[in-house]
Write a protein that holds these residues in place. Sequence first.
Motif, mmCIF file in Angstrom:
data_model
loop_
_atom_site.group_PDB
_atom_site.id
_atom_site.type_symbol
_atom_site.label_atom_id
_atom_site.label_comp_id
_atom_site.label_asym_id
_atom_site.label_seq_id
_atom_site.Cartn_x
_atom_site.Cartn_y
_atom_site.Cartn_z
ATOM 1 N N ARG A 102 -10.378 25.154 5.039
ATOM 2 C CA ARG A 102 -9.052 24.527 5.040
ATOM 3 C C ARG A 102 -8.640 24.058 6.428
ATOM 4 O O ARG A 102 -8.100 22.968 6.597
ATOM 5 N N ILE B 54 -7.346 17.146 -11.688
ATOM 6 C CA ILE B 54 -6.381 18.238 -11.531
ATOM 7 C C ILE B 54 -7.056 19.543 -11.914
ATOM 8 O O ILE B 54 -6.967 20.538 -11.203
ATOM 9 N N GLN C 289 -9.452 21.078 -9.409
ATOM 10 C CA GLN C 289 -8.805 21.781 -8.300
ATOM 11 C C GLN C 289 -8.201 23.099 -8.746
ATOM 12 O O GLN C 289 -8.274 24.103 -8.039
ATOM 13 N N MET C 290 -7.614 23.065 -9.932
ATOM 14 C CA MET C 290 -7.041 24.298 -10.448
ATOM 15 C C MET C 290 -8.108 25.368 -10.622
ATOM 16 O O MET C 290 -7.935 26.514 -10.195
ATOM 17 N N LEU C 291 -9.199 24.987 -11.273
ATOM 18 C CA LEU C 291 -10.245 25.970 -11.519
ATOM 19 C C LEU C 291 -10.813 26.488 -10.205
ATOM 20 O O LEU C 291 -10.938 27.699 -9.997
ATOM 21 N N PHE C 292 -11.127 25.557 -9.303
ATOM 22 C CA PHE C 292 -11.671 26.002 -8.028
ATOM 23 C C PHE C 292 -10.665 26.888 -7.294
ATOM 24 O O PHE C 292 -11.020 27.946 -6.759
ATOM 25 N N GLY C 293 -9.420 26.471 -7.301
ATOM 26 C CA GLY C 293 -8.378 27.251 -6.617
ATOM 27 C C GLY C 293 -8.268 28.653 -7.183
ATOM 28 O O GLY C 293 -8.160 29.630 -6.434
ATOM 29 N N ALA C 294 -8.331 28.747 -8.499
ATOM 30 C CA ALA C 294 -8.230 30.057 -9.145
ATOM 31 C C ALA C 294 -9.413 30.942 -8.774
ATOM 32 O O ALA C 294 -9.250 32.101 -8.360
ATOM 33 N N ILE C 295 -10.607 30.366 -8.901
ATOM 34 C CA ILE C 295 -11.808 31.138 -8.536
ATOM 35 C C ILE C 295 -11.744 31.552 -7.065
ATOM 36 O O ILE C 295 -11.991 32.696 -6.699
ATOM 37 N N GLN D 198 -9.300 31.934 -4.987
ATOM 38 C CA GLN D 198 -8.311 32.951 -4.644
ATOM 39 C C GLN D 198 -8.805 34.343 -5.046
ATOM 40 O O GLN D 198 -8.659 35.305 -4.300
ATOM 41 N N GLY E 286 -3.650 30.621 -6.905
ATOM 42 C CA GLY E 286 -4.782 29.860 -6.380
ATOM 43 C C GLY E 286 -4.786 28.435 -6.898
ATOM 44 O O GLY E 286 -5.034 27.493 -6.140
ATOM 45 N N ALA E 287 -4.522 28.294 -8.163
ATOM 46 C CA ALA E 287 -4.511 26.952 -8.769
ATOM 47 C C ALA E 287 -3.412 26.087 -8.159
ATOM 48 O O ALA E 287 -3.656 24.953 -7.733
ATOM 49 N N ASP F 288 -1.868 26.561 -5.344
ATOM 50 C CA ASP F 288 -2.102 26.424 -3.910
ATOM 51 C C ASP F 288 -3.109 25.323 -3.621
ATOM 52 O O ASP F 288 -2.940 24.519 -2.708
ATOM 53 N N GLN F 289 -4.156 25.286 -4.410
ATOM 54 C CA GLN F 289 -5.190 24.281 -4.177
ATOM 55 C C GLN F 289 -4.641 22.868 -4.437
ATOM 56 O O GLN F 289 -4.922 21.940 -3.687
ATOM 57 N N ILE F 290 -3.884 22.744 -5.486
ATOM 58 C CA ILE F 290 -3.250 21.455 -5.795
ATOM 59 C C ILE F 290 -2.327 21.032 -4.654
ATOM 60 O O ILE F 290 -2.352 19.893 -4.184
ATOM 61 N N LEU G 137 -2.362 22.111 -1.517
ATOM 62 C CA LEU G 137 -3.136 21.835 -0.310
ATOM 63 C C LEU G 137 -3.636 20.405 -0.337
ATOM 64 O O LEU G 137 -3.527 19.664 0.639
ATOM 65 N N ASN G 138 -4.164 20.030 -1.489
ATOM 66 C CA ASN G 138 -4.685 18.680 -1.639
ATOM 67 C C ASN G 138 -3.611 17.633 -1.406
ATOM 68 O O ASN G 138 -3.827 16.636 -0.717
ATOM 69 N N SER H 231 1.503 17.046 -11.526
ATOM 70 C CA SER H 231 0.480 18.080 -11.389
ATOM 71 C C SER H 231 1.019 19.414 -11.865
ATOM 72 O O SER H 231 0.313 20.200 -12.509
#
Lengths: 193, 193, 193, 193
Positions: A107, A149, A152-158, A160, B156-157, B159-161, B163-164, B178
């Motif tokens: 980041r 979308i 990013q959500m899935l990646f963000g969840a994983i 975290q 996480g989901a 946050d990632q959104i 951040l983007n 989103s």
Amino acid sequence: MDANKRTRLLKAAVKVFARDGFFKAKVEEIARMANVATGTTYLYFENKDDLLISIFEEEMVPIIEASEKAVSEQKTAFDKIVAFITNHLHMVQESPDMAQLLEVELRQSSKFIHTYSGTKFKEYLDIIARIVAEGQKNGEFRSDIHPSIFKQMLFGAIDQICLNWTLSKSKKYDLEKSGEQIAAIMLNGISNR
Amino acid sequence: MDANKRTRLLKAAVKVFARDGFFKAKVEEIARMANVATGTTYLYFENKDDLLISIFEEEMVPIIEASEKAVSEQKTAFDKIVAFITNHLHMVQESPDMAQLLEVELRQSSKFIHTYSGTKFKEYLDIIARIVAEGQKNGEFRSDIHPSIFKQMLFGAIDQICLNWTLSKSKKYDLEKSGEQIAAIMLNGISNR
Amino acid sequence: MDANKRTRLLKAAVKVFARDGFFKAKVEEIARMANVATGTTYLYFENKDDLLISIFEEEMVPIIEASEKAVSEQKTAFDKIVAFITNHLHMVQESPDMAQLLEVELRQSSKFIHTYSGTKFKEYLDIIARIVAEGQKNGEFRSDIHPSIFKQMLFGAIDQICLNWTLSKSKKYDLEKSGEQIAAIMLNGISNR
Amino acid sequence: MDANKRTRLLKAAVKVFARDGFFKAKVEEIARMANVATGTTYLYFENKDDLLISIFEEEMVPIIEASEKAVSEQKTAFDKIVAFITNHLHMVQESPDMAQLLEVELRQSSKFIHTYSGTKFKEYLDIIARIVAEGQKNGEFRSDIHPSIFKQMLFGAIDQICLNWTLSKSKKYDLEKSGEQIAAIMLNGISNR
DNA sequence: CATGAATGAGCCTTCATTCAT
DNA sequence: GATGAATGAAGGCTCATTCAT
């Protein structure tokens, strides 16, 4: 150019950046760990930034490949998402240093290293997007969700979940179990049923 | 001791840390932006680290309060989750500097500042956990999902959104849209229906 | 002007300078120990240097008086030298902080604080010189020894012994015994017999 | 590593510490005087303290050797003491900067630099102790004087005389003459006759 | 290509001193 | 006189980068 030396530097940098953080990491320490002289580092990399960026771009390649392989072995989009998650969690456990870089340093780099486009990372996320598009096409997934979308959500969840596991010293709780929950929610969430 | 001066320093630090990143930020610059002398900073904060930690702990308070207020105004667990998401997205848009710190600097701090426990951040996440528990109790949510897994996944989901969105210079795409997708997926994912 | 406050500052300064050394000692710490505000220090003393100089000039007064009294109570020059030595050793044991300043900080000051003439210290040494002159006049002491050389030698010898005792943590060895040896040597050395 | 550079730094440090005092001396100034960059100093010395300690430990070596040589060239303990005194006075005149460090900075270091044991200085003093023991064995000196008391007394006496000479700007009076008086007193004082 | 000693700009922090109250 | 918060100059030390060998 000695490819071996370059690789050693890259591997050493992953270790040191993970352990000390990019800013506190010393180029000299990386060189020492790679068994080369400090100055040699600058024959293979422009500067400290370039070292970090190169890690992200190059060390992502096998990660992406492993992910794509795991995903391609599954038939349904459902199973592919599961495979993606599972593969990521394995990577976190087997390459904890690289995983930490992705979780903690990526980041900063995205924001502060202006020369960095983050191509490889985007490529990794796009594995998810493609599965989503496929699942939407074949009716497995709802079509009202935008793949970019969801990726990013899935990646963000994983991410975290993994960050939390990484930073917890004891690492007693089971990452696999968490993976099942991630899959359960995200797939149920996007499912068309 | 001048509470006003302390606040000004804190606000200035948020700005400078967000703009330059914690490591590249200069204490002198923060002091200048707060209209105090460099040394004054050290009357209110132990050191640069303490300044960042204080931001996380103190600036989180109104954020937590706003979130709790927004959540409490809703009846169902479903609507509470939506309120949490919406509130977070508003915060990101209205306090972009603080949001960036949470997105970009918090992780570093969690890992590298050993004196930092991250209490307030945990408190924020626990708002989600409590909603989940409530939803599970009243039958809105599936009971096989662990609240503390879900809280991390949802955060996480989001946050990632965010951040983007934060890192995209143009900020042309709509954060509200989103948000709806996040809610759609995560709620469908955890729904008992 | 509050003489009491001034005295408290002086006493506190002796303690802090002895414990931390002049350079590492903080004016704020001295003020705190004297139960006054930092700024108050500057109402009674020009600056940190002045505080140290004032100690040397003012705290030397009772030391000089005690020495002169002890010396004047003896008849012979021999006994007066013994009295001087004994008195000094007592002072070192009873005012260890002030003694340390004389042993450790005085030299720095003599060299680096250009405004300092060291009058009182010279006065102290001159007690010895006067005894020597007296002893030479009445035939007790050899007349080929210059009093101002002897005064420095004697003080230097005593001082080195005391410094050693001061710096030795255990302080197990007996300063009195050392005093007898100093007297034995220096008096035998200057005796006319 | 360039031994020459290290030596230059050490010599420069002696000069600057003597001129400005340890605390007011700037590392940058020492580096400049040694014709190296500031950072280079830290390649050869851990920190400013280490620079001072290294001076004491390393610059004492030739001083000790010269003293031991001068002493060994004499037959009687009497003459050896004279040789020690004479040699020390020569050193003070020929290496006034180093002499000043011993006179003015050594005490501070002994007290405040806790990592410093002062080995070499003790070694220097022990030259005296050995002569005393020898003189007591062969009957030249009284046996009731403890060598380790005498070594400190003699050194203290010489040191105080030298300090006075060092600090006197004009340096008009003769250090040799003072040396004779020191010898006269201390030897008469310890003589068995 | 490789080395690693050398560089020197840069920054956090301290603290004697000041001055508005 | 007394206060103590505020000041800001100063300096020790670090470390990414360079370059002579």
